[in-house]
Enzyme design. Structure first.
Site, short mmCIF file in Angstrom:
data_model
loop_
_atom_site.label_atom_id
_atom_site.label_comp_id
_atom_site.label_asym_id
_atom_site.label_seq_id
_atom_site.Cartn_x
_atom_site.Cartn_y
_atom_site.Cartn_z
N LYS A 13 3.72 25.55 -14.08
CA LYS A 13 4.23 26.23 -12.26
C LYS A 13 5.29 27.42 -12.56
O LYS A 13 4.39 28.88 -12.40
CB LYS A 13 4.31 25.99 -11.13
N ARG A 88 4.80 19.71 -1.44
CA ARG A 88 4.49 19.03 -1.79
C ARG A 88 5.06 17.68 -1.64
O ARG A 88 4.95 16.66 -2.59
CB ARG A 88 5.33 19.01 -3.53
N ARG A 127 12.28 22.39 -22.42
CA ARG A 127 13.02 22.85 -22.10
C ARG A 127 13.88 23.51 -21.92
O ARG A 127 15.53 22.95 -21.68
CB ARG A 127 12.45 22.98 -20.69
N ARG A 160 18.26 21.19 -17.79
CA ARG A 160 18.38 20.76 -16.30
C ARG A 160 18.51 19.68 -16.57
O ARG A 160 18.37 18.65 -17.00
CB ARG A 160 16.71 21.50 -15.69
N ARG A 171 9.89 11.83 -10.93
CA ARG A 171 9.27 13.07 -10.76
C ARG A 171 7.61 12.27 -10.98
O ARG A 171 7.02 13.06 -9.91
CB ARG A 171 9.75 14.39 -11.04
#
Ligand code: AP5
Ligand code: MG
Length: 217
Positions: A13, A88, A127, A160, A171
């Site tokens: 996203k 969400r 990431r 993160r 999540r």
């Protein structure tokens, strides 16, 4: 152009949104990024939100709706914006519809980026994000020129705190139970467009642009 980019955690996203907003010259509004920025600045709302984010839980609807309401009242979001990761929950979607109605407006399109769970786990483990500007890298597919340093602003790259295996699992669970039902909500309004997120970066971008150019032709 008022669009929403949806998809499970790690679907791409943020990566795709940054390309889309450049092309169409509009602001990107990412609730996740707003919470991280507030946390990095030591703001109370960020510190509170990070307690939930770290565990992979959602921040409350009330807090999230309020930061979006404030952001949408800024001048640059009057005619065009891209929402990344908000709403969400169904409650947030209803709240957003009311906010936009109050502005005499509505969402034009919801881009849903699809991906399998295996791919998502790998992407989040690999990431790295810039502490300063939020730019996103991948250790294999989107490597920074210099290890640990942002190509764009020279900021420090970090992992993160919600990219741990445990938090990613949570999540994904929350995505399935709370966020996925929104797809029906937007499909019923005939504004949902699915895009395959398991392709190369550029191909995903091209597919999104194709949808948007068709709608706004
Ligand atoms: P948020 O920051 O929105 O996190 P998320 O939804 O979990 O999504 P991510 O940002 O992890 O993934 P992404 O889809 O942006 O993927 P990316 O482009 O980085 O929210 C964080 C937290 O804040 C939430 O868990 C919640 O606690 C809270 N929050 C936020 N909004 C909220 C709301 N509305 N209500 C309540 N709480 C809220 O890509 C991932 C990786 O894959 C990168 O390394 C990238 O380089 C790589 N990659 C991307 N695309 C490709 C590709 N095509 N090929 C190869 N690699 C790729
Ligand atoms: Mg993101």
């Amino acid at each position: 152009m008022k669009i929403l980019v949806m998809g499970p955690p790690g679907a791409g996203k943020g990566s795709q949104s940054s390309r889309i907003v450049k092309r169409y010259n509009m602001p990107s509004i990412s609730t996740g990024q707003m919470f991280r920025d507030a946390y990095n600045k030591g703001e109370k709302i960020g510190v509170e939100a990070m307690k939930f984010i770290k565990k992979g839980e959602l921040v409350s609807d009330d807090i999230t709706n309020e930061i979006v309401r404030l952001r949408l009242s800024e001048e640059d979001a009057e005619t065009n914006f891209l929402l990344d990761g908000y709403p969400r929950t169904v409650n947030q979607a209803i709240a957003l519809d009311k906010m936009l109605e109050g502005m005499g407006s509505k969402l034009d399109a919801v881009i849903n980026i699809l991906s399998s769970h295996d791919v998502l786990f790998e992407r989040m483990e690999q990431r790295r994000v810039c502490k300063q500007c939020g730019a996103t890298y991948h250790l294999k597919f989107m490597k920074p020129q210099e290890d640990g340093v942002c190509d764009i602003c020279g900021g420090e790259l970090y992992q993160r705190p919600d990219d741990t295996h445990e938090s990613v699992e949570r999540r994904l669970e929350i995505y399935e139970s709370k966020t996925k039902p929104l797809l029906d909500y937007y499909d019923d309004k005939n504004i949902l467009y699915n895009v395959n997120g398991m392709q190369e970066f550029d191909k995903v971008t091209d597919d999104i642009i194709l949808v948007l150019d068709t709608i706004y032709d």
